[in-house]
Design a protein around this motif. Structure first.
Motif, PDB file in Angstrom:
ATOM      1  N   ASN A 166       0.646  -1.353   0.060  1.00 51.48           N
ATOM      2  CA  ASN A 166       0.136   0.036   0.013  1.00 51.48           C
ATOM      3  C   ASN A 166       1.455   1.109   0.077  1.00 51.48           C
ATOM      4  O   ASN A 166       0.343   2.215  -0.424  1.00 51.48           O
ATOM      5  CB  ASN A 166      -0.878   0.120   1.083  1.00 51.48           C
ATOM      6  CG  ASN A 166      -0.277   0.134   2.665  1.00 51.48           C
ATOM      7  OD1 ASN A 166       0.339  -1.030   3.170  1.00 51.48           O
ATOM      8  ND2 ASN A 166      -0.398   1.191   3.199  1.00 51.48           N
ATOM      9  N   ARG A 167       2.093   1.075   0.906  1.00 46.66           N
ATOM     10  CA  ARG A 167       2.714   2.154   0.184  1.00 46.66           C
ATOM     11  C   ARG A 167       4.197   1.812   0.344  1.00 46.66           C
ATOM     12  O   ARG A 167       4.900   0.613  -0.064  1.00 46.66           O
ATOM     13  CB  ARG A 167       2.777   2.759   1.927  1.00 46.66           C
ATOM     14  CG  ARG A 167       3.138   2.507   2.652  1.00 46.66           C
ATOM     15  CD  ARG A 167       3.112   3.028   3.953  1.00 46.66           C
ATOM     16  NE  ARG A 167       3.437   2.345   5.517  1.00 46.66           N
ATOM     17  CZ  ARG A 167       3.869   2.422   5.867  1.00 46.66           C
ATOM     18  NH1 ARG A 167       5.653   2.948   5.529  1.00 46.66           N
ATOM     19  NH2 ARG A 167       4.571   1.933   7.308  1.00 46.66           N
ATOM     20  N   GLY A 168       4.948   2.911  -0.236  1.00 45.16           N
ATOM     21  CA  GLY A 168       6.377   2.669   0.071  1.00 45.16           C
ATOM     22  C   GLY A 168       7.590   2.007  -0.753  1.00 45.16           C
ATOM     23  O   GLY A 168       6.416   1.861  -2.222  1.00 45.16           O
ATOM     24  N   LEU A 169       8.100   1.052  -0.822  1.00 45.57           N
ATOM     25  CA  LEU A 169       8.830   0.000  -1.726  1.00 45.57           C
ATOM     26  C   LEU A 169       7.884  -0.898  -2.642  1.00 45.57           C
ATOM     27  O   LEU A 169       8.072  -1.634  -3.529  1.00 45.57           O
ATOM     28  CB  LEU A 169      10.074  -1.037  -0.926  1.00 45.57           C
ATOM     29  CG  LEU A 169      11.221   0.722  -0.685  1.00 45.57           C
ATOM     30  CD1 LEU A 169      12.122  -0.788  -0.167  1.00 45.57           C
ATOM     31  CD2 LEU A 169      11.866   1.071  -2.146  1.00 45.57           C
ATOM     32  N   GLY A 170       6.879  -1.697  -1.772  1.00 48.41           N
ATOM     33  CA  GLY A 170       5.505  -2.498  -2.244  1.00 48.41           C
ATOM     34  C   GLY A 170       5.209  -1.512  -3.231  1.00 48.41           C
ATOM     35  O   GLY A 170       4.878  -2.338  -3.942  1.00 48.41           O
ATOM     36  N   LEU A 171       4.449  -0.020  -2.828  1.00 48.57           N
ATOM     37  CA  LEU A 171       3.463  -0.148  -3.572  1.00 48.57           C
ATOM     38  C   LEU A 171       4.384   0.422  -4.838  1.00 48.57           C
ATOM     39  O   LEU A 171       4.170   0.201  -5.997  1.00 48.57           O
ATOM     40  CB  LEU A 171       3.111   1.546  -3.521  1.00 48.57           C
ATOM     41  CG  LEU A 171       2.279   2.668  -4.236  1.00 48.57           C
ATOM     42  CD1 LEU A 171       1.415   2.442  -5.009  1.00 48.57           C
ATOM     43  CD2 LEU A 171       2.589   3.883  -3.404  1.00 48.57           C
ATOM     44  N   GLU A 172       5.886   0.316  -5.102  1.00 51.02           N
ATOM     45  CA  GLU A 172       7.128   1.012  -6.388  1.00 51.02           C
ATOM     46  C   GLU A 172       6.953  -0.441  -6.429  1.00 51.02           C
ATOM     47  O   GLU A 172       7.095   0.090  -7.999  1.00 51.02           O
ATOM     48  CB  GLU A 172       7.729   1.568  -5.743  1.00 51.02           C
ATOM     49  CG  GLU A 172       9.239   2.205  -6.945  1.00 51.02           C
ATOM     50  CD  GLU A 172       8.477   3.253  -7.361  1.00 51.02           C
ATOM     51  OE1 GLU A 172       8.996   3.278  -8.826  1.00 51.02           O
ATOM     52  OE2 GLU A 172       8.181   3.701  -7.612  1.00 51.02           O
ATOM     53  N   PHE A 173       7.001  -1.845  -6.111  1.00 52.53           N
ATOM     54  CA  PHE A 173       7.468  -2.790  -7.201  1.00 52.53           C
ATOM     55  C   PHE A 173       5.972  -3.115  -7.706  1.00 52.53           C
ATOM     56  O   PHE A 173       6.437  -3.078  -9.645  1.00 52.53           O
ATOM     57  CB  PHE A 173       7.288  -3.831  -6.256  1.00 52.53           C
ATOM     58  CG  PHE A 173       9.122  -4.489  -5.426  1.00 52.53           C
ATOM     59  CD1 PHE A 173       9.831  -4.823  -6.338  1.00 52.53           C
ATOM     60  CD2 PHE A 173       9.004  -4.204  -4.769  1.00 52.53           C
ATOM     61  CE1 PHE A 173      10.978  -4.886  -6.091  1.00 52.53           C
ATOM     62  CE2 PHE A 173      10.397  -4.394  -3.949  1.00 52.53           C
ATOM     63  CZ  PHE A 173      11.478  -4.928  -4.786  1.00 52.53           C
TER      64      PHE A 173
END
Length: 242
Positions: free
Chosen positions: A10-17
């Protein structure tokens, strides 16, 4: 059509992935978020038509079990598609001001539940459900703070509880690299440090843009060979000393 499963999106690196992977129509993405997450607008904005947004609290075994049932349904009943890339990205850094002399039991237990037990049980239960491909690539999101050599060079040392949990995650990676391979001989399991990124977790001192870190990690992930299993990498592809 490769299948990516990413926790904590939902945010951070996971969102960017998700953002970067969704740019290719050939990628199927399973993006998990915490059941209590409410800030999902950015995730929905970057998701592709082949992105499945599912809930999973990796600190809860019942939540992981429920997620696996939903993922099985999303992947055509588990008969046609399996997960080719599992990115254990979800993580927490609680009470970073605590040192080894002031560790809070509640914070330490919570960090181990998310940062260590979560990746352990998710891999175990996905494997048992037959949802991992024979040549699955598993990335355990670690940190340079989980490196004994790196942490011993810091003055002062940072985030004791988080660093201890990431060192434990590194050891989990070493064990998974052997144990998963007994079931799936083509599997590769690695730990990876994303660098200090400009995310909520990275804080004000971060200098690395998430897009740079994630782009680098995806290149490393895509280039992993059989000989890389059980190793610890930087987002750049450099090996990190344990």
């Amino acid at each position: 059509m490769p299948v990516y499963c990413i926790t904590g999106t939902n945010r951070g690196l996971g969102l960017e992935f998700v953002k970067q992977l969704a740019q290719s129509s050939t990628n199927t993405i399973i993006a998990t978020t915490h059941p209590r997450a409410t800030d999902l607008a950015d995730l929905h904005a970057v998701a592709s038509p082949s992105t499945h947004i599912l809930t999973c609290d990796v600190s809860s075994i019942p939540s992981i079990q429920s997620f696996i049932q939903e993922a099985t349904h999303a992947l055509n009943g588990g008969h046609l598609q399996k997960i080719d890339f599992l990115l254990n990205n979800a993580g927490v850094n609680l009470a970073p001001q605590q040192t080894s002399l002031s560790l809070g039991p509640d914070e330490l237990h919570a960090q181990f539940a998310v940062n260590v037990l979560g990746p352990a049980k998710l891999v175990e239960l996905l494997l048992a459900a037959g949802l991992l491909s024979p040549s699955v690539r598993i990335l355990n999101m670690s940190s340079s703070l989980g490196s004994m050599q790196f942490s011993s060079s810091l003055r002062p040392r940072w985030c004791a509880g988080y660093a201890i949990s990431k060192a434990a995650l590194n050891m989990l990676t070493v064990h998974q690299s052997e144990d998963v391979r007994r079931e799936l001989p083509g599997a590769v399991v690695v730990a990876m440090a994303p660098g200090l990124c400009k995310t909520r977790m990275g804080g004000e001192e971060a200098v690395l843009e998430p897009r740079e870190s994630v782009g680098g990690m995806l290149r490393v992930l895509g280039g992993l060979g059989s000989e890389d299993t059980g190793l610890f990498y930087q987002w750049t592809g450099e090996k990190v000393p344990w």
